[in-house]
Design a protein around this motif. Structure first.
Motif, short mmCIF file in Angstrom:
data_model
loop_
_atom_site.label_atom_id
_atom_site.label_comp_id
_atom_site.label_asym_id
_atom_site.label_seq_id
_atom_site.Cartn_x
_atom_site.Cartn_y
_atom_site.Cartn_z
N PHE A 489 0.81 -1.22 0.00
CA PHE A 489 0.00 0.00 0.00
C PHE A 489 0.85 1.28 0.00
O PHE A 489 0.35 2.36 -0.24
CB PHE A 489 -0.95 0.02 1.21
N LEU A 490 2.15 1.13 0.26
CA LEU A 490 3.03 2.29 0.26
C LEU A 490 3.45 2.71 -1.15
O LEU A 490 4.06 3.77 -1.32
CB LEU A 490 4.29 2.00 1.10
N GLN A 491 3.14 1.89 -2.14
CA GLN A 491 3.46 2.24 -3.52
C GLN A 491 2.48 3.34 -3.99
O GLN A 491 1.27 3.16 -3.90
CB GLN A 491 3.36 1.02 -4.43
N PRO A 492 3.00 4.46 -4.53
CA PRO A 492 2.12 5.59 -4.90
C PRO A 492 1.07 5.23 -5.95
O PRO A 492 -0.04 5.73 -5.91
CB PRO A 492 3.10 6.64 -5.44
N LYS A 493 1.40 4.35 -6.89
CA LYS A 493 0.47 4.04 -7.98
C LYS A 493 0.13 2.54 -7.98
O LYS A 493 0.29 1.82 -8.97
CB LYS A 493 1.07 4.45 -9.32
N LEU A 494 -0.34 2.04 -6.83
CA LEU A 494 -0.68 0.63 -6.70
C LEU A 494 -2.00 0.33 -7.42
O LEU A 494 -2.99 1.04 -7.23
CB LEU A 494 -0.81 0.28 -5.21
N GLU A 495 -2.01 -0.69 -8.26
CA GLU A 495 -3.20 -1.11 -9.00
C GLU A 495 -3.67 -2.48 -8.51
O GLU A 495 -2.93 -3.24 -7.85
CB GLU A 495 -2.89 -1.20 -10.51
N ARG A 496 -4.93 -2.83 -8.84
CA ARG A 496 -5.48 -4.15 -8.48
C ARG A 496 -4.62 -5.27 -9.06
O ARG A 496 -4.39 -6.30 -8.42
CB ARG A 496 -6.91 -4.27 -9.00
N SER A 497 -4.18 -5.06 -10.32
CA SER A 497 -3.40 -6.10 -10.99
C SER A 497 -2.09 -6.37 -10.26
O SER A 497 -1.59 -7.51 -10.26
CB SER A 497 -3.11 -5.68 -12.44
N ASP A 498 -1.51 -5.33 -9.62
CA ASP A 498 -0.27 -5.50 -8.87
C ASP A 498 -0.48 -6.43 -7.68
O ASP A 498 0.35 -7.32 -7.40
CB ASP A 498 0.24 -4.15 -8.38
N VAL A 499 -1.60 -6.26 -6.98
CA VAL A 499 -1.89 -7.10 -5.81
C VAL A 499 -2.21 -8.53 -6.26
O VAL A 499 -1.75 -9.52 -5.65
CB VAL A 499 -3.07 -6.51 -5.01
N ALA A 500 -2.99 -8.66 -7.34
CA ALA A 500 -3.32 -9.99 -7.86
C ALA A 500 -2.06 -10.74 -8.25
O ALA A 500 -1.92 -11.96 -7.99
CB ALA A 500 -4.25 -9.86 -9.06
N LYS A 501 -1.11 -10.07 -8.88
CA LYS A 501 0.15 -10.69 -9.30
C LYS A 501 0.92 -11.17 -8.08
O LYS A 501 1.51 -12.28 -8.08
CB LYS A 501 0.97 -9.68 -10.09
#
Length: 583
Positions: A489-501
């Motif tokens: 969550f500390l990543q400025p541009k976190l996307e749903r796909s990043d968490v799924a990966k």
């Protein structure tokens, strides 16, 4: 009107008086038996600006040896004290002495210029009623002897009076009428005296537009004003150093105008021209440079200039109960100190100016009462006293109103203090609630980790026995824990796909899980985690700036960080830090 420029404009207007005497006066003085040019009217007038002390010495010698007429001596002394010494009380004393000389009525040209001079001097004393009285006499005399130059000059003074009392529109009308007169005069006789008078009228008009912030009109008249000034610079000076003063006034007015319009390059260019003039580099030059320095926030330099001007004033032994000292030096010093945040010194300077102004008003009232008693008798004295009593009543009412406003201000301060106290208590309670929520969430995550360890010990058959919904919910909780543990969550541009990966599942499956078990959007979910982390950092890392914490939490935009934090916890990050710091 921009107060620091006033004295320069007053000086310009006064200097035009010094050229008001016509050839008729010169011929009258030429009949004197004295042939030494050092004791001539024209010579003393010429050095009165650049060498005032020498001019006074010459006049003293001329008086002792009767080398000049008493009227000429008094007029020249009045001009020296007003123009170069800025001692308006002495200037008006000698002007009145010349006006009371019975021989003045035989010199109409000198009478007209002297009335104009007296009007300017009373104007600078703040005695507008006396100023307008002298101006009215000057205009009446000017029309009687068909002296259009004098009428034009007096109109500039009347315009200044109207500007001072707030009727700036009428002031501009007076300046326009004087400009029309001088334009007609320079066509007939294009000499330095008339061009200087025309330049002065343009300067006063430009400053009036600057006061009203009518920048369109200010810059529309610039070509004509500048053209007149350029023409003036090509002519031999009638009074030494005056062209430099006219140039400094022009540069100061338009440097301020451009700066206020946001055209910093043009303002800076004109200011560069201003500071190389001789006038700007004298102690009195603060009247030219201080307004621009204040606009550009060079407060230390502005204060240095004002202090230098005040130091010269006090070293010269001049009376501090003086209109110019109070309104141009102390008032600007108070404003500069306030802009620098030195509020205590600003308040002390303002109080000093108020006390001196009160003394000045009392002195003027006493002097006026004495003059009325001597010249107009008991009847006029009675009317004068009645007017003074009216002013005192008005002042008394004003003091009551100010007192009432002061009481209201104190009441508002008390109310504000109580509100602040309640707000602090509310913030304290909110801080406690935030800590409890964060602790509860940590315990929940720890419990989830323990459950996951226990589940790992169960056999495959038990896992298969769980229903599908429970498995998906456990998977959602693992996802939430992973996002926290790995700091995604500390990543400025976190996307749903990043968490799924990171979870090793498809984005579509992740979306299904999130939609089924979360009661908020993915963006709000991540922002909540960031704000919870920010609350922890605000408490644990007191040496971090709020901006640094915002960057570390993945919200680099300061305004966005403040908005999200206030939305979640009901207080700003700074308020939260203050509360936890007091615990």
């Amino acid at each position: 009107m921009k107060l620091p420029i006033k004295i320069a404009l007053f000086l310009m207007a006064l200097l035009s008086v010094m050229a008001a005497c016509t050839n008729k006066n010169a011929s009258q003085r030429a009949t004197q038996t004295n042939t030494d040019k050092r004791y001539s009217y024209e010579y003393v007038k010429k050095i009165s600006v650049t060498q005032p002390k020498k001019a006074l010495q010459v006049l003293q010698h001329a008086e002792e040896h009767k080398l000049m007429s008493p009227i000429d001596i008094n007029i020249l002394r009045s001009k020296v004290y007003y123009n170069s010494m800025l001692d308006y009380k002495k200037a008006t004393f000698y002007a009145e002495a010349a006006l009371n000389d019975s021989d003045i009525n035989n010199r109409p040209e000198q009478l007209m210029s002297l009335l104009y001079l007296a009007a300017l001097e009373y104007y600078n004393c703040g005695n507008y009623a006396k100023c307008l009285n002298m101006a009215d006499r000057a205009i009446t005399t000017g029309y009687k002897y068909d002296n259009r130059r004098l009428v034009g000059q007096v109109l500039t003074t009347m315009g200044q009076c109207h500007s001072e009392i707030g009727n700036v529109g009428h002031a501009i009308n007076c300046f326009d009428r004087s400009i029309i007169i001088f334009k007609g005069e320079v066509k007939k006789s294009p000499n330095w005296n008339l061009y200087y008078a025309l330049t002065t009228s343009n300067a006063l008009k430009a400053n009036a537009y600057l006061e009203m912030k009518q920048y369109k009109e200010l810059f529309q008249m610039k070509p004509e004003y500048e053209g007149t000034l350029n023409k003036l610079n090509t002519l031999p000076e009638g009074i030494s150093g005056v062209n430099d003063l006219a140039n400094a006034t022009f540069y100061s007015i338009y440097a301020i105008g451009y700066e206020e319009m946001g055209n910093h390059a043009q303002g800076s260019a004109l200011y560069d021209k201003l500071i190389v003039t001789r006038a700007a580099n004298t102690p009195e030059g603060a009247t030219f440079v201080v307004p621009y320095l204040m606009l550009t926030k060079h407060y230390n330099e502005a204060l240095s200039k004002v202090n230098e001007m005040e130091s010269v004033w006090t070293r010269s032994g001049k009376d501090t109960i003086d209109y110019n000292y109070i309104h141009n030096i102390l008032a600007n010093k108070a404003k500069t100190l306030q802009a620098m945040g030195r509020y205590k010194e600003s308040l002390e300077t303002g109080i000093r100016a108020y006390d001196l102004n009160d003394s000045l008003n009392r002195r003027i009232k006493a002097q006026n009462a004495l003059r009325v008693s001597e010249q107009l008798g008991k009847k006029m004295l009675k009317k004068h006293i009645e007017r003074q009593e009216t002013l005192l009543r008005i002042n008394h009412i004003a003091n009551i109103v100010i007192g009432a406003l002061l009481v209201i201000c104190i009441g508002l301060m008390i109310i504000g203090f109580r509100i602040n106290k309640k707000l602090k208590a509310k913030n304290q309670a909110a801080s406690t609630l935030v800590k409890e929520l964060l602790l509860y969430k940590k315990q929940l995550m720890d419990h989830l980790a323990a459950d996951e360890a226990n589940n790992a010990k169960n056999n495959r058959k038990t896992l298969e026995a769980n229903d599908d919904k429970q498995q998906q919910y456990d998977e959602f909780l693992r996802m939430e824990k992973m996002v926290i543990d790995r700091g995604l969550f500390l990543q400025p541009k976190l996307e749903r796909s990043d968490v799924a990966k990171e979870m090793g599942i498809s984005t579509s499956h992740f979306n299904e899980l999130f939609a089924r078990f979360s009661d908020q959007s993915f963006t709000n979910f991540i922002n909540d985690l960031r704000m919870e982390h920010a609350a922890k950092l605000l408490k644990d890392k007191s040496n971090y700036t709020i901006e640094a914490i915002a960057n570390e939490c993945g919200v680099p935009i300061r305004q966005t960080f403040y908005r999200l934090f206030s939305k979640k916890f009901g207080m700003t990050p700074a308020e939260y830090r203050n509360v936890v710091a007091d615990e």
